[in-house]
Design a protein around this motif. Structure first.
Motif, PDB file in Angstrom:
ATOM      1  N   ASP A 233      -3.692  -3.648  -2.219  1.00 43.71           N
ATOM      2  CA  ASP A 233      -3.558  -3.657  -0.764  1.00 43.71           C
ATOM      3  C   ASP A 233      -4.110  -4.966  -0.193  1.00 43.71           C
ATOM      4  O   ASP A 233      -5.159  -5.450  -0.611  1.00 43.71           O
ATOM      5  N   LYS A 234      -3.405  -5.504   0.792  1.00 40.90           N
ATOM      6  CA  LYS A 234      -3.692  -6.868   1.240  1.00 40.90           C
ATOM      7  C   LYS A 234      -4.922  -6.986   2.125  1.00 40.90           C
ATOM      8  O   LYS A 234      -5.519  -8.063   2.215  1.00 40.90           O
ATOM      9  N   ARG A 235      -5.316  -5.895   2.800  1.00 41.96           N
ATOM     10  CA  ARG A 235      -6.467  -5.990   3.695  1.00 41.96           C
ATOM     11  C   ARG A 235      -7.718  -5.341   3.108  1.00 41.96           C
ATOM     12  O   ARG A 235      -8.778  -5.953   3.096  1.00 41.96           O
ATOM     13  N   ASP A 236      -7.612  -4.089   2.634  1.00 39.76           N
ATOM     14  CA  ASP A 236      -8.801  -3.407   2.149  1.00 39.76           C
ATOM     15  C   ASP A 236      -8.853  -3.293   0.624  1.00 39.76           C
ATOM     16  O   ASP A 236      -9.750  -2.668   0.078  1.00 39.76           O
ATOM     17  N   GLY A 237      -7.905  -3.925  -0.060  1.00 39.91           N
ATOM     18  CA  GLY A 237      -7.887  -3.907  -1.518  1.00 39.91           C
ATOM     19  C   GLY A 237      -8.107  -5.277  -2.118  1.00 39.91           C
ATOM     20  O   GLY A 237      -8.802  -6.119  -1.555  1.00 39.91           O
ATOM     21  N   LEU A 238      -7.472  -5.506  -3.272  1.00 42.91           N
ATOM     22  CA  LEU A 238      -7.612  -6.787  -3.975  1.00 42.91           C
ATOM     23  C   LEU A 238      -6.361  -7.656  -3.865  1.00 42.91           C
ATOM     24  O   LEU A 238      -6.210  -8.613  -4.612  1.00 42.91           O
ATOM     25  N   GLY A 239      -5.484  -7.308  -2.918  1.00 39.87           N
ATOM     26  CA  GLY A 239      -4.230  -8.053  -2.794  1.00 39.87           C
ATOM     27  C   GLY A 239      -4.411  -9.519  -2.476  1.00 39.87           C
ATOM     28  O   GLY A 239      -3.589 -10.353  -2.857  1.00 39.87           O
TER      29      GLY A 239
END
Length: 439
Positions: A233-239
């Motif tokens: 995920d781009k905001r709350d993950g590792l994206g």
């Protein structure tokens, strides 16, 4: 007839395997050294060592929804530890969740350890039998009231939720580096034990990446910290993380943009910093293969509106003056912090989490970026629980979570008050202390 032959063949195979395992030279120095490395990779010392206690002697309190469980003594002491364990006993406990006397609580992550390879189990046994100093320290009883303290329901839990014990295979991973990373993350590293959500039975909702996008999508709050989303995920993950940034973070606890905190600090200090660069690369590469749970998340884009306002002396926005007075010296008015010293707040994926518990906790309690072999200087963040009221903490947390392009849900004073009580309990235990005079 064929079924009988197959059953006989399987039984003979298990007997042969057990005989081979019991006839290995577990005093072999090379095997013990390999086991020491694997124990580091599994971070065994973190749970099996109480604060100020001897390594692996147990006694660490582990909070659960049904009460407190204390980790056990896994040193080779013959009276209070596992010194009398055969390899089969050891294997039953680690991979099957079956102790000598009863089924183990799943606080022991045997659902993940079910994937550990036979040869790695043998190395671990060699290390714990011949590489660990025996400590005579009796195990503590659990602080769980009857009837929840009864052990027999754990057998039902194990039959229902624990996977078949079967050594990991690289099926589905064409890249051998990714396969190695999957083995470490899904098995020995038991990352899902913290970073995957739990069901009503307190089971992990997914144990591997093949079981769906809930795997490593973020865990439940633990000791006041929320294990973050490790998917793409781009905001709350590792994206937005690169493979190189992940490797640096796991080995040093810091990057140019963020720093370790909470329970993950122990993982880096006790485990990850000692792993080879090849294994850390494998872990990072595997994590980068995990698709996002939410494909609609937009990447972070820096917005300089707040930065310009603060630079020009305008701190009139809610929480702005609290930030300038207490946070800006280290994290800067532009929210970019100082690389590898004070983490950036702008674009920090932890701040985008729907649950702001971690951020509230670190504001109230403070934190330490720990020293590691490759980054030997530690940095402290002071606690603000005495200095700031619940309203001030809520205001500054909302300010941080919604400035410089950050976008996150609103935190309330009651959210802060709940975490404050938990921080008080951590600091003072059951002893009542005066309320914050500013609250």
């Amino acid at each position: 007839m064929k079924k009988l032959l197959l059953a006989a063949s399987l039984t003979m195979g298990l007997v042969t395997s057990a005989w081979a395992a019991e006839n290995i030279d577990y005093t072999d120095a090379k095997l013990i050294k390999q086991g020491e490395y694997l124990a580091r990779a599994g971070d065994c010392v973190a749970c099996h060592t109480a604060s100020g206690g001897q390594p692996f002697a147990g006694g660490l309190p582990i909070e659960s929804p049904i009460g407190t469980i204390f980790s056990t003594n896994i040193t080779p002491d013959k009276q209070t530890g596992i010194g009398e364990y055969s390899f089969t006993d050891f294997d039953n406990a680690v991979r099957h969740g079956i102790g000598k006397e009863h089924t183990l609580y799943p606080a022991m992550p045997y659902p993940s350890y079910a994937r550990i390879k036979d040869e790695d189990m043998q190395a671990l046994y060699a290390y714990f039998m011949h590489g660990v100093q025996p400590v005579n320290q009796a195990n503590k009883d659990t602080d769980i009231t009857w009837p929840l303290s009864m052990r027999w329901p754990l057998s039902v839990w194990r039959w229902t939720f624990a996977p078949e014990v079967k050594p990991f295979t690289a099926a589905g991973h064409q890249d051998p580096v990714v396969a190695r990373g999957a083995y470490l993350v899904e098995g020995l590293g038991h990352c899902g034990a913290c970073h995957s959500p739990r069901g009503v039975g307190m089971q992990e909702k997914a144990l591997t990446s093949e079981e769906g996008d809930l795997y490593l999508s973020g865990g439940e709050p633990m000791d006041g910290w929320v294990p973050k989303n490790l998917r793409g995920d781009k905001r709350d993950g590792l994206g937005s993380w690169t493979e190189e940034q992940l490797v640096q973070f796991l080995s040093t606890g810091r990057t140019a943009h963020t720093a370790v905190f909470g329970g993950m600090s122990d993982v880096v200090v006790q485990s990850m910093q000692y792993m080879t660069n090849e294994d850390l690369t494998a872990i990072a590469r595997y994590l980068k293969t995990l698709p996002p749970k939410s494909a609609n998340q937009q990447p972070f884009n820096y917005d300089e509106t707040v930065s310009k306002a603060l630079f020009n002396g305008d701190d009139s926005m809610v929480g702005g003056s609290v930030y300038v007075d207490n946070c800006a010296a280290c994290h800067r008015t532009d929210g970019k912090g100082y690389a590898e010293v004070f983490p950036a707040l702008a674009g920090n994926s932890v701040l985008a989490s729907a649950d702001a518990t971690s951020l509230i906790h670190i504001v109230l309690k403070g934190g330490v970026v720990p020293a590691t072999i490759k980054a030997p200087t530690s940095y402290d963040m002071p606690a603000f629980d005495v200095r700031l009221t619940d309203k001030q903490v809520a205001d500054v947390v909302n300010f941080i979570r919604n400035s410089w392009g950050n976008k996150a849900s609103v935190v309330t004073e009651s959210d802060v008050a709940k975490v404050r009580e938990e921080v008080k309990a951590e600091k003072y235990g059951a002893v009542a202390k005066p309320e914050n005079s500013q609250k």
